[in-house]
Each structure stands twice: as structure tokens, then as C-alpha cells.
Design an enzyme around this catalytic site. Structure first.
Site, PDB file in Angstrom:
ATOM      1  N   TYR A 104      61.844  54.163  22.770  1.00 54.74           N
ATOM      2  CA  TYR A 104      63.198  53.351  22.289  1.00 54.74           C
ATOM      3  C   TYR A 104      64.039  53.090  23.398  1.00 54.74           C
ATOM      4  CZ  TYR A 104      62.255  53.743  17.065  1.00 54.74           C
ATOM      5  OH  TYR A 104      61.961  53.911  15.971  1.00 54.74           O
ATOM      6  N   TYR A 119      55.245  57.742  18.454  1.00 53.33           N
ATOM      7  CA  TYR A 119      55.994  58.485  19.301  1.00 53.33           C
ATOM      8  C   TYR A 119      56.090  59.833  18.918  1.00 53.33           C
ATOM      9  CZ  TYR A 119      59.933  57.177  16.330  1.00 53.33           C
ATOM     10  OH  TYR A 119      60.709  56.843  15.254  1.00 53.33           O
ATOM     11  N   ARG A 156      55.351  60.186  14.881  1.00 57.21           N
ATOM     12  CA  ARG A 156      55.494  59.253  13.934  1.00 57.21           C
ATOM     13  C   ARG A 156      54.630  58.353  13.848  1.00 57.21           C
ATOM     14  NH1 ARG A 156      59.764  57.303  11.391  1.00 57.21           N
ATOM     15  NH2 ARG A 156      58.210  57.359   9.813  1.00 57.21           N
ATOM     16  N   HIS A 161      55.895  52.142  13.466  1.00 57.40           N
ATOM     17  CA  HIS A 161      56.430  51.564  12.329  1.00 57.40           C
ATOM     18  C   HIS A 161      57.608  50.638  13.077  1.00 57.40           C
ATOM     19  CE1 HIS A 161      58.653  55.336  13.878  1.00 57.40           C
ATOM     20  NE2 HIS A 161      59.976  54.607  13.466  1.00 57.40           N
ATOM     21  N   HIS A 172      61.587  49.428  11.823  1.00 52.61           N
ATOM     22  CA  HIS A 172      62.692  49.798  11.009  1.00 52.61           C
ATOM     23  C   HIS A 172      63.188  48.345  10.506  1.00 52.61           C
ATOM     24  CE1 HIS A 172      63.416  54.102  12.081  1.00 52.61           C
ATOM     25  NE2 HIS A 172      62.819  53.522  13.209  1.00 52.61           N
TER      26      HIS A 172
HETATM   27 FE   LIG Z   1      61.763  54.830  14.502  1.00 47.23          FE
END
Ligand SMILES: [Fe+2]
Length: 238
Positions: A107, A146, A156, A159, A161
Site C-alpha cells: 500500500y 500481503y 491477507r 482484496h 476495499h
Molecule cells: Fe487491505
């Protein structure tokens, strides 16, 4: 979409929404309410505060691959769907926002420092307004899995959001969209915080060849149902 934080939708199927306290998802231990909820009276500012931010929605807001000088690394995807109510009616003119990691699972965020590369051509945020039929569409790249520090060797699943706004700031819903057949599903406490398997399936997008554009991008369909027996699981309801 409720405009006040009232009791749960009585049409929701038991176990179809995430539990506020799910100890395997360690953040919920501190985040979940430990006292009975108190109804806070609404004020006019709750209903008149800006929903769409200070800047008008721009031409590239729905195309996350065109927000910088060059194209981002990764597998280009199209994510399209409809926002629907419990009776399958479209929800038009609603703000849909997304945010996601880049193709390497990183991110653009100060607290994300895991050893995967940032992409100078990818920020990972987009927004669009649904059309008269409740449709929306984004172009992006498929996010990577990640690691996170919830438990040893925690990863995770890939995905995106999603946030959906109604007509005011008190009507926001937040969920996550997953990709089909991800081997990390059985190990993800966030996904598993939704007890009902059918409800979990509603967070998994469907590959759709009709959305795929030849020689350019794969297509995925993700419809979002706001209420009722087929409601999408939402991690935040305001
Ligand atoms: Fe996330």
C-alpha cells in the site's frame, strides 16, 4: 442503507455479517464494544456534511491505471457490478470508492513498510458514481497478497476495499472484494469473521468473460447488495 445507527436489519440471515468481536482477528479485541451501545442523537451536520470530498470526481478516478505518467505493473483488470437494494432494484447516483494494494501487495501508506516494492505509477485509490441502473466500473491491476502481523505467518488474500455512500455521511457501508479460488481464504480471520459460508461467498467476485476485453484486461463482476437476505457482508455500517 440506513441513515441512523439503528438495530440490525431483521431480514439479515443469522451469521451473514461479520462479528464485531472475533478474537482470531486480534484488532477486534480492542475495537469491539465492551459496553452496551448508546444511541447518539443525529444533528443536521450528519446529513449535510460533504460525501464526495472537496474535489469533483475526475476523469481518471475510476481508472487506477491512468493516474500517473506511466502504467502500473501487474495484471490489468476491470471490476464492474451494480449496487442493488434488497428487492434487486438498482441504487443510482451512489458514490463507490475503492482502495487497494499494488500488484506486489504494497500500500501507499506510511505504516506499510513490508519488503515489497512501491509502484510509482500506482496509488491504489479510485471512486465513481453509479449510473441510473446502479452500475459502476473500475479499471485497475490485480492486488497482491500481503503479510500482516495478526498472527505468525499471516497473509491477507488479495482484496479490494469498497466503500458505498448513500445521500449523506451517515450512510456509509464498507466491505472487501476477494478474488476467486484464493488459497489464503481458510487462513484469513477477517474473511472468517463472517460465520455463514454463503455470505462469505458474496464477498468473492466472479470472473466474467463478457467483461474481459481482448488483448487488454480480465473482467470481474461484483454486485453489492445493501440489505436483506442476500446482503453483502459489511464490516462497517454507519
Ligand atoms: Fe487491505
Amino acid at each position: 442503507m440506513s441513515t441512523t445507527p439503528t438495530s440490525p436489519d431483521p431480514r439479515l440471515v443469522a451469521g451473514s455479517q461479520p462479528k464485531l468481536l472475533h478474537p482470531a482477528y486480534t484488532s477486534t479485541v480492542r475495537r469491539a464494544p465492551s459496553q452496551p451501545l448508546i444511541q447518539v442523537p443525529s444533528s443536521m451536520s450528519d446529513f449535510t456534511a460533504p460525501v464526495y470530498g472537496y474535489l469533483p470526481i475526475g476523469e481518471t478516478d475510476a481508472d487506477l491505471t491512468r493516474q500517473h505518467a506511466g502504467e502500473p505493473q501487474g495484471e490489468r483488470i476491470i471490476v464492474s457490478g451494480r449496487v442493488l437494494d434488497e428487492d434487486n432494484r438498482p441504487v443510482p447516483h451512489t458514490l463507490v470508492e475503492i482502495w487497494q494494494a499494488n500488484a506486489a501487495g504494497r500500500y501507499v501508506h506510511g505504516r506499510d513498510d513490508h519488503p515489497a516494492p512501491l509502484d510509482p505509477n500506482f496509488t491504489g485509490a479510485g471512486r465513481v458514481i453509479t449510473d441510473a441502473e446502479g452500475r459502476y466500473s473500475f479499471v485497475s491491476v490485480k492486488p497482491g497478497a500481503y503479510p500482516w502481523k495478526n498472527h505468525p505467518n499471516a497473509w491477507r488474500p488479495a482484496h479490494i476495499h469498497f466503500s458505498i455512500f448513500g445521500t449523506n455521511f451517515m450512510s456509509r457501508l464498507v466491505t472487501q472484494m476477494y478474488f476467486p479460488n484464493d488459497p489464503l481464504f481458510p487462513y484469513d480471520p477477517i474473511m472468517l469473521s463472517v460465520p455463514d459460508a454463503h455470505a462469505r461467498d458474496r464477498m468473492v467476485t466472479a470472473f466474467d468473460l463478457s467483461l474481459t476485453q481482448p488483448l487488454w484486461a480480465l473482467g470481474y463482476r461484483f454486485d453489492i447488495v445493501l440489505r436483506g437476505a442476500n446482503a453483502t457482508p459489511f464490516e462497517a455500517r454507519t
